[in-house]
Motif scaffolding. Structure first.
Motif, PDB file in Angstrom:
ATOM      1  N   ASP A 109       5.557   0.647   7.407  1.00 25.93           N
ATOM      2  CA  ASP A 109       4.220   0.791   7.616  1.00 25.93           C
ATOM      3  C   ASP A 109       3.739   1.698   6.494  1.00 25.93           C
ATOM      4  OD1 ASP A 109       3.965  -1.153   9.415  1.00 25.93           O
ATOM      5  OD2 ASP A 109       3.648   0.312  11.161  1.00 25.93           O
ATOM      6  N   ALA A 110       4.416   3.093   6.396  1.00 24.79           N
ATOM      7  CA  ALA A 110       4.177   4.215   5.481  1.00 24.79           C
ATOM      8  C   ALA A 110       4.154   3.738   4.146  1.00 24.79           C
ATOM      9  CB  ALA A 110       4.898   5.368   5.945  1.00 24.79           C
ATOM     10  N   TYR A 111       5.229   3.021   3.873  1.00 17.46           N
ATOM     11  CA  TYR A 111       5.449   2.668   2.544  1.00 17.46           C
ATOM     12  C   TYR A 111       4.390   1.612   2.086  1.00 17.46           C
ATOM     13  CZ  TYR A 111       9.192   6.048   1.856  1.00 17.46           C
ATOM     14  OH  TYR A 111      10.020   7.267   1.605  1.00 17.46           O
ATOM     15  N   LEU A 112       3.954   0.767   2.926  1.00 13.91           N
ATOM     16  CA  LEU A 112       2.866  -0.280   2.680  1.00 13.91           C
ATOM     17  C   LEU A 112       1.781   0.480   2.390  1.00 13.91           C
ATOM     18  CD1 LEU A 112       3.663  -3.164   5.475  1.00 13.91           C
ATOM     19  CD2 LEU A 112       3.901  -3.406   2.840  1.00 13.91           C
ATOM     20  N   LYS A 113       1.405   1.380   2.825  1.00 14.14           N
ATOM     21  CA  LYS A 113       0.104   2.119   2.803  1.00 14.14           C
ATOM     22  C   LYS A 113       0.381   2.949   1.321  1.00 14.14           C
ATOM     23  CE  LYS A 113      -1.213   3.169   7.449  1.00 14.14           C
ATOM     24  NZ  LYS A 113      -1.185   4.307   8.396  1.00 14.14           N
ATOM     25  N   LEU A 114       1.739   3.205   0.861  1.00 17.75           N
ATOM     26  CA  LEU A 114       1.971   3.817  -0.405  1.00 17.75           C
ATOM     27  C   LEU A 114       1.844   2.869  -1.635  1.00 17.75           C
ATOM     28  CD1 LEU A 114       5.159   6.191  -0.197  1.00 17.75           C
ATOM     29  CD2 LEU A 114       2.949   6.865  -0.737  1.00 17.75           C
ATOM     30  N   HIS A 115       2.265   1.564  -0.870  1.00 18.07           N
ATOM     31  CA  HIS A 115       1.988   0.585  -2.047  1.00 18.07           C
ATOM     32  C   HIS A 115       0.443   0.152  -2.276  1.00 18.07           C
ATOM     33  CE1 HIS A 115       2.640  -3.374  -4.151  1.00 18.07           C
ATOM     34  NE2 HIS A 115       1.902  -3.986  -3.251  1.00 18.07           N
ATOM     35  N   GLN A 116      -0.380   0.143  -1.126  1.00 11.93           N
ATOM     36  CA  GLN A 116      -1.615   0.082  -1.285  1.00 11.93           C
ATOM     37  C   GLN A 116      -2.253   1.038  -2.011  1.00 11.93           C
ATOM     38  OE1 GLN A 116      -2.295  -0.591   2.912  1.00 11.93           O
ATOM     39  NE2 GLN A 116      -1.490  -2.532   2.963  1.00 11.93           N
ATOM     40  N   ALA A 117      -1.847   2.272  -1.851  1.00 12.45           N
ATOM     41  CA  ALA A 117      -2.356   3.500  -2.612  1.00 12.45           C
ATOM     42  C   ALA A 117      -2.043   3.565  -4.156  1.00 12.45           C
ATOM     43  CB  ALA A 117      -2.170   4.510  -2.197  1.00 12.45           C
ATOM     44  N   GLY A 118      -0.942   2.508  -4.658  1.00 12.87           N
ATOM     45  CA  GLY A 118      -0.618   2.472  -6.000  1.00 12.87           C
ATOM     46  C   GLY A 118       0.648   3.199  -6.212  1.00 12.87           C
ATOM     47  N   TYR A 119       1.276   3.924  -5.322  1.00 13.96           N
ATOM     48  CA  TYR A 119       2.631   4.752  -5.477  1.00 13.96           C
ATOM     49  C   TYR A 119       3.870   3.790  -5.320  1.00 13.96           C
ATOM     50  CZ  TYR A 119      -0.616   8.815  -5.463  1.00 13.96           C
ATOM     51  OH  TYR A 119      -1.626   9.571  -5.828  1.00 13.96           O
ATOM     52  N   ALA A 120       3.923   2.996  -4.249  1.00 18.66           N
ATOM     53  CA  ALA A 120       5.120   2.248  -4.037  1.00 18.66           C
ATOM     54  C   ALA A 120       5.117   0.990  -4.817  1.00 18.66           C
ATOM     55  CB  ALA A 120       5.559   2.059  -2.520  1.00 18.66           C
ATOM     56  N   HIS A 121       6.294   0.429  -5.473  1.00 22.66           N
ATOM     57  CA  HIS A 121       6.384  -0.643  -6.174  1.00 22.66           C
ATOM     58  C   HIS A 121       7.547  -1.468  -5.876  1.00 22.66           C
ATOM     59  CE1 HIS A 121       2.929   1.248  -8.073  1.00 22.66           C
ATOM     60  NE2 HIS A 121       3.672   2.242  -8.240  1.00 22.66           N
ATOM     61  N   SER A 122       7.577  -2.718  -6.230  1.00 19.56           N
ATOM     62  CA  SER A 122       8.710  -3.820  -6.111  1.00 19.56           C
ATOM     63  C   SER A 122       8.921  -4.540  -7.108  1.00 19.56           C
ATOM     64  CB  SER A 122       8.582  -4.638  -4.784  1.00 19.56           C
ATOM     65  OG  SER A 122       7.155  -5.437  -4.883  1.00 19.56           O
ATOM     66  N   MET A 123      10.209  -4.774  -7.515  1.00 22.64           N
ATOM     67  CA  MET A 123      10.596  -5.546  -8.564  1.00 22.64           C
ATOM     68  C   MET A 123      11.416  -6.912  -7.836  1.00 22.64           C
ATOM     69  SD  MET A 123      10.680  -6.429 -11.815  1.00 22.64           S
ATOM     70  CE  MET A 123      10.562  -4.602 -12.804  1.00 22.64           C
ATOM     71  N   GLU A 124      10.966  -8.145  -8.005  1.00 20.96           N
ATOM     72  CA  GLU A 124      11.340  -9.286  -7.289  1.00 20.96           C
ATOM     73  C   GLU A 124      11.855 -10.283  -8.167  1.00 20.96           C
ATOM     74  OE1 GLU A 124       6.959  -7.991  -5.540  1.00 20.96           O
ATOM     75  OE2 GLU A 124       7.289  -9.991  -6.341  1.00 20.96           O
ATOM     76  N   VAL A 125      12.850 -10.914  -7.478  1.00 20.72           N
ATOM     77  CA  VAL A 125      13.596 -12.243  -8.085  1.00 20.72           C
ATOM     78  C   VAL A 125      13.392 -13.167  -7.292  1.00 20.72           C
ATOM     79  CG1 VAL A 125      15.732 -12.895  -8.940  1.00 20.72           C
ATOM     80  CG2 VAL A 125      15.342 -10.450  -9.241  1.00 20.72           C
ATOM     81  N   TYR A 126      13.088 -14.218  -7.904  1.00 17.96           N
ATOM     82  CA  TYR A 126      12.586 -15.532  -7.021  1.00 17.96           C
ATOM     83  C   TYR A 126      13.581 -16.940  -7.766  1.00 17.96           C
ATOM     84  CZ  TYR A 126       8.388 -13.384  -5.469  1.00 17.96           C
ATOM     85  OH  TYR A 126       7.425 -12.444  -4.639  1.00 17.96           O
ATOM     86  N   GLU A 127      13.952 -17.493  -6.924  1.00 19.48           N
ATOM     87  CA  GLU A 127      14.413 -18.969  -7.270  1.00 19.48           C
ATOM     88  C   GLU A 127      13.802 -20.099  -6.437  1.00 19.48           C
ATOM     89  OE1 GLU A 127      19.107 -19.911  -8.337  1.00 19.48           O
ATOM     90  OE2 GLU A 127      18.801 -19.421  -6.137  1.00 19.48           O
ATOM     91  N   GLN A 128      12.933 -20.826  -7.203  1.00 18.18           N
ATOM     92  CA  GLN A 128      12.304 -22.014  -6.812  1.00 18.18           C
ATOM     93  C   GLN A 128      11.168 -21.443  -5.550  1.00 18.18           C
ATOM     94  OE1 GLN A 128      15.086 -25.113  -5.192  1.00 18.18           O
ATOM     95  NE2 GLN A 128      15.818 -25.563  -7.469  1.00 18.18           N
ATOM     96  N   GLU A 129      10.522 -20.574  -6.311  1.00 22.62           N
ATOM     97  CA  GLU A 129       9.609 -19.858  -5.466  1.00 22.62           C
ATOM     98  C   GLU A 129      10.021 -19.124  -4.139  1.00 22.62           C
ATOM     99  OE1 GLU A 129       6.264 -19.429  -6.174  1.00 22.62           O
ATOM    100  OE2 GLU A 129       6.759 -20.204  -8.078  1.00 22.62           O
ATOM    101  N   THR A 130      11.290 -19.055  -3.883  1.00 18.86           N
ATOM    102  CA  THR A 130      11.783 -18.158  -2.867  1.00 18.86           C
ATOM    103  C   THR A 130      12.396 -16.975  -3.142  1.00 18.86           C
ATOM    104  OG1 THR A 130      12.621 -20.313  -1.680  1.00 18.86           O
ATOM    105  CG2 THR A 130      13.588 -18.182  -1.245  1.00 18.86           C
ATOM    106  N   LEU A 131      11.921 -15.812  -2.676  1.00 21.76           N
ATOM    107  CA  LEU A 131      12.369 -14.369  -2.990  1.00 21.76           C
ATOM    108  C   LEU A 131      13.861 -14.442  -2.437  1.00 21.76           C
ATOM    109  CD1 LEU A 131      11.659 -11.504  -3.737  1.00 21.76           C
ATOM    110  CD2 LEU A 131      11.069 -11.230  -1.244  1.00 21.76           C
TER     111      LEU A 131
END
Length: 236
Positions: free
Chosen positions: A117-139
């Protein structure tokens, strides 16, 4: 004697007060201002359910240069042949939830519901970030961390397909280096990260880097949600 932080107005001590394992303080809170203040001082939270909130600043500190990732022949082959859909900040929530799943026969995780929950708030505030790899639209793999100024603090990564987290790290390094961000915090020593080029530096040196890079302006557009051009070579 362990330093206990006030729950309303935590004030972090000097990192030199940490014990030999890097444990610095207990208590405080996981508010955005508290977390950002901690990272700017080279401190991070790490605890499990049933434990108090623990704050760490280990010595030495493991780091990775954005132009220093070691790419093996096999990983290079994967990058060029397997994963063609790499995204930044498209589904942070899914990444942290995947990272929170216990691994290697563990039954608990340090990425507790409160931490998520805390890091989701950080993400919404522009501080926490994710790099994501997908295969056929699946993370299938990814990582997340904290970006302040021109510093990136890595937190966790996961793979549901072989080498997917390594591919996420490769694209993160490539993206950061392209914007002249050089240093990635890897927190504690890890044989896995060492094979990818991470290395230890003294905490005093790390704190100097953090103080310098966190004060610099974040390059425009660095963390906007985006897809990256695929490096995959079409198969004939």
């Amino acid at each position: 004697m362990m330093i206990e932080l006030d729950t309303q107005n935590p004030c972090f001590p000097a990192v030199s007060a940490a014990d030999s394992d890097g444990l610095l303080a207990i208590g405080g809170n996981l508010e955005i201002t508290t977390l950002c203040a901690a990272y700017r001082r080279g401190i991070f939270p790490w605890y499990e359910d049933g434990q108090p909130l623990l704050w760490w600043s280990p010595d030495p500190r493991m780091v990775l240069l954005s132009n220093g990732m070691r790419v093996s022949r096999s990983l290079n082959k994967v990058i060029k042949s397997k994963f063609a859909d790499i995204r930044l900040n498209h589904n942070f929530k899914a990444v942290i939830e995947q990272c929170a799943i216990p691994k290697n026969r563990r039954t608990t995780t340090w990425i507790t519901e409160t931490m998520r929950d805390a890091y989701l708030k950080l993400h919404q505030a522009g501080y926490a970030h994710s790099m994501e790899v997908y295969e056929q639209e699946t993370l299938v793999g990814g990582l997340y961390g904290i970006g302040i100024g021109q510093m990136f603090f890595g937190e966790s990564m996961f793979s549901n397909e072989s080498d997917a987290s390594k591919v996420a790290l490769f694209y993160l390094c490539r993206h950061l280096y392209g914007h002249q961000l050089m240093l990635i915090d890897c927190q504690v020593q890890s044989p896995h990260l060492q094979t990818l080029g991470a290395f230890n530096i003294a905490r005093t040196q790390f704190i100097e880097y953090v103080a310098k890079f966190c004060k610099l302006e974040t390059p425009a557009g660095l963390w906007r949600p985006q897809r990256f051009p695929s490096l995959c070579v079409p198969q004939r």
